[in-house]
Design an enzyme around this catalytic site. Structure first.
Site, short mmCIF file in Angstrom:
data_model
loop_
_atom_site.label_atom_id
_atom_site.label_comp_id
_atom_site.label_asym_id
_atom_site.label_seq_id
_atom_site.Cartn_x
_atom_site.Cartn_y
_atom_site.Cartn_z
N TYR A 121 0.98 -1.38 0.26
CA TYR A 121 0.04 0.16 -0.24
C TYR A 121 0.90 1.30 -0.05
CZ TYR A 121 -3.27 3.37 1.79
OH TYR A 121 -4.18 4.41 1.66
N LYS A 147 1.38 3.96 -2.99
CA LYS A 147 0.80 5.42 -2.79
C LYS A 147 1.85 6.45 -3.04
CE LYS A 147 -3.79 5.35 -1.87
NZ LYS A 147 -4.58 5.95 -2.64
#
Length: 270
Positions: A154, A158
Site C-alpha cells: 500500500y 501510494k
C-alpha cells in the site's frame, strides 16, 4: 458539508465516491454547485449516492478494462464537460511483509492505486482538459512517507502515486493543475481495523487530539480543486492531525502498526 467554493456549472468525477472520503468529497462538490459523477464497485450504492447528489454514477472496477474510458464518456455525454477529477478509489491490500507478497496481489495494488488514476487522467485530458483546462486531485496517504510492518504494498503504491502527481503536474501545465492530499488516520471503513480497536489511544497520540473525519479531507480536496488554489500544482497537502510532527514520529508510526498487528493476530487475521 456546506462549501463556499464556487464550482457552479463544473463537472466532477470522483472515484470510490460512495463511501468514506470519496463520499464526503462528492457531497462537498455537489454543495459547491458542481455536477458530480461517482464510481464504486457496488451498483446499488452507486445508484443511491448519485441520486442523493442529483448526479450520475457508474458501477465497476476502477482498474477494470475499459472502465476509465466508459466513465469519461458517461460524464461527457451527460454533463458535456469534465473539469474536475478526484482519484480517490484505492485498495490497502495485500497486507503482510513484502518478502511474502503474492505477485498478483502486488500487481493489483498498483493497478488500482497507480495505473487507474493515470488512465483516468489520460482520458480526462484527451476528452476535455487538454483544450479547456481542469484540476486533478489524487488521494494519497501520510503513510507513504515512512515504512511500517505489513503495509509495504500500500505504502509503495501510494508513494508512486505521489510521484505520478508531480510528474503529471509538470506535463499537463499550465492548463491542468494536478495535486494530491495525504490523509492520516481517518474514520473510514477501509481504516476501521486501525482505529476501532483503540481509538482513544490513537487519538491521544495526535497533536490535534482526534482521528480524522472524511469531511476533514474533503475540505482540503475541494480547496485544491477550486480556483482558490489556482497557483498551486504538483503539491501534496498533509491532512493528518499532526501525525508527522508528533514527537519521534517514525517510532510512533511503528508503535501504531505494532499495536495493529497485535489486534489482527488476536482476531486470527494473517
Amino acid at each position: 458539508m456546506t462549501s463556499s467554493y464556487g464550482l457552479s456549472g463544473r463537472a466532477a468525477l470522483v472515484t470510490g465516491g460512495t463511501r468514506g472520503i470519496g463520499r464526503a468529497v462528492a457531497e462537498g462538490l455537489a454543495a459547491a454547485g458542481a455536477l458530480v459523477c461517482v464510481t464504486g464497485r457496488d451498483a446499488a450504492e452507486v445508484r443511491r449516492t448519485a441520486a442523493g447528489l442529483g448526479g450520475i454514477g457508474l458501477a465497476g472496477d476502477v482498474a477494470g478494462p475499459g472502465h476509465a474510458e466508459a466513465v469519461t464518456e458517461l460524464v461527457l455525454a451527460e454533463f458535456g464537460r469534465l473539469d474536475l477529477l478526484v482519484n480517490n478509489a484505492a485498495t490497502n491490500q495485500p497486507y503482510g511483509p513484502l518478502t511474502e507478497v503474492d505477485a498478483d496481489a502486488w500487481r493489483r495494488a498498483f493497478a488500482v492505486n497507480v495505473e487507474a488514476p493515470l488512465r483516468l487522467v489520460q482520458c480526462a485530458w484527451r476528452a476535455w482538459m487538454r483544450e479547456h483546462g481542469g484540476s486533478v486531485v489524487n488521494v494519497c496517504t501520510e503513510g507513504a512517507a515512512h515504512v511500517g510492518p505489513h503495509v509495504g504494498a500500500y505504502g509503495t503504491s501510494k508513494a508512486a502515486l505521489l510521484h505520478l502527481t508531480r510528474q503529471l503536474a509538470g506535463e499537463l501545465a499550465p492548463g491542468v493543475r494536478v495535486n494530491s492530499v495525504s490523509p492520516g488516520l481517518v474514520r473510514t471503513e477501509m481504516a476501521r481495523f486501525v482505529w476501532e480497536p483503540g481509538e482513544a489511544e490513537v487519538a491521544a497520540g495526535l497533536p490535534l487530539g482526534r482521528i480524522g473525519e472524511p469531511d476533514d479531507v474533503a475540505r482540503a480536496v475541494l480547496w485544491l480543486a477550486s480556483d482558490a488554489a489556482r497557483w498551486i500544482t504538483g503539491a501534496d497537502l498533509l491532512v493528518d492531525g499532526g501525525t508527522r510532527v508528533r514527537a519521534a514520529s517514525t517510532a510512533g508510526a511503528y508503535a501504531v502498526h505494532d499495536r495493529l498487528r497485535g489486534h489482527r493476530a488476536a482476531a486470527g487475521d494473517p
